[in-house]
Design an enzyme around this catalytic site. Structure first.
Site, short mmCIF file in Angstrom:
data_model
loop_
_atom_site.label_atom_id
_atom_site.label_comp_id
_atom_site.label_asym_id
_atom_site.label_seq_id
_atom_site.Cartn_x
_atom_site.Cartn_y
_atom_site.Cartn_z
CE LYS A 75 -4.14 -1.97 2.09
NZ LYS A 75 -5.18 -1.83 3.13
CG ASP A 111 -8.39 0.09 2.96
OD1 ASP A 111 -9.27 -0.73 2.64
OD2 ASP A 111 -7.17 -0.12 2.79
N GLY A 134 -0.94 -1.65 15.20
CA GLY A 134 -0.49 -1.74 13.81
C GLY A 134 0.10 -0.41 13.36
CB SER A 135 2.90 1.02 12.54
OG SER A 135 3.79 -0.07 12.31
N GLY A 136 1.08 -0.12 9.60
CA GLY A 136 1.21 -0.18 8.15
C GLY A 136 0.23 0.73 7.44
N GLY A 137 -0.01 0.43 6.16
CA GLY A 137 -0.87 1.28 5.33
C GLY A 137 -2.30 1.35 5.83
#
Length: 277
Positions: A75, A111, A134-137
């Protein structure tokens, strides 16, 4: 209900849409293709994975693929390969949807749209504390939606300080490396914990954190009933599921690709069909 024309047979004018994910699932393909069939649209949707993201995106451009859904872990890495970003994708530097207009690739983030809609429907207090793991897209999309809704009292939990702390700083939240001892009225899992695969049995939050919460939100869509969601049900907590996110974001992708917005009955039927496999 007005009958729709039959879907044309696949031919040279058929438009292809696709997805790219580390772990391709069935939901998107079944959801989109069901709606194409029901609405008589000359489109086909296919899920893919890749070990060469640049080549895959080059194929989207070169082959005239109309749309491409982007899932973990692509992402953020996909952004330099695009020609531009729409507002929400630009604001959070995360893309989950690509639209190809005559070779120009624009990134969107449906999203964010889905999460913002679900948070509004839940009518959550903006003053109540939350914990986001969490720390992603996708975590960026959730954090941005919370910030934009007016939530200020939140903690980002991420073992990787290099991604977790900057995400928390960006949106004005706290950062912690683990969830031990934390409590929030709203807790949100935005990691693969509980997803089919090696993390399928993992619980995203300690049981005491779940017990202290009011609302449990797990963005994992496959399966919908993750260990976290099952525990939340046993404890009588209000739940927001990744399945809810998947339907709304997929619908917004469908509209971007086709220019057609199905009625709610068609969407619900396609979602039920997608989940039945």
């Amino acid at each position: 209900m007005k009958p729709f024309p039959p879907k044309p047979p696949i031919g040279p004018d058929t438009r292809l849409c696709m997805s790219l994910a580390a772990r391709p699932g069935k939901f998107g393909s079944r959801f989109h293709n069901r709606l194409y069939d029901r609405l008589g649209l000359d489109f086909v949707y296919k899920a893919f994975t890749t070990t060469d993201l640049a080549a895959a995106i080059g194929g989207v451009r070169a082959l005239g693929i109309r749309g491409c859904a982007i899932s973990m872990p692509f992402k953020e890495d996909v952004i330099p390969l695009l020609d531009g970003l729409e507002g929400s994708a630009a604001a959070i530097d995360s893309v989950n949807t690509i639209v190809n207009d005559a070779g120009r690739l624009t990134g969107y983030n449906t999203d964010y749209i889905a999460i913002a809609e679900l948070l509004d429907k839940a009518e959550l207090s903006r003053e109540a504390p939350f914990v986001l793991r969490g720390s992603g897209g996708m975590a960026k999309a959730v954090a941005a939606a919370l910030r934009d809704r007016g939530h200020r009292n939140g903690t980002i939990v991420a073992r990787n300080e290099a991604t977790g702390r900057p995400l928390a700083d960006l949106y004005g939240f706290d950062w912690r490396a683990d969830a031990a001892g934390l409590a929030g009225s709203l807790i949100i899992n935005v990691t693969p914990l509980g997803m089919k695969g090696p993390d399928a049995e993992a619980l995203a939050f300690p049981e005491e954190t779940v017990a202290a919460s009011d609302v449990v939100f797990d963005v994992v869509a496959l399966p919908v009933e993750t260990p976290l969601m099952q525990l939340a049900a046993r404890l009588g907590k209000r739940r927001i599921s990744g399945g809810d996110v998947a339907i709304i974001q997929a619908l917004e992708q469908f509209v971007l690709y086709t220019g057609v917005r199905p009625d709610i009955a068609e969407v619900e039927q396609a979602a039920a069909f997608a989940r039945s496999a």
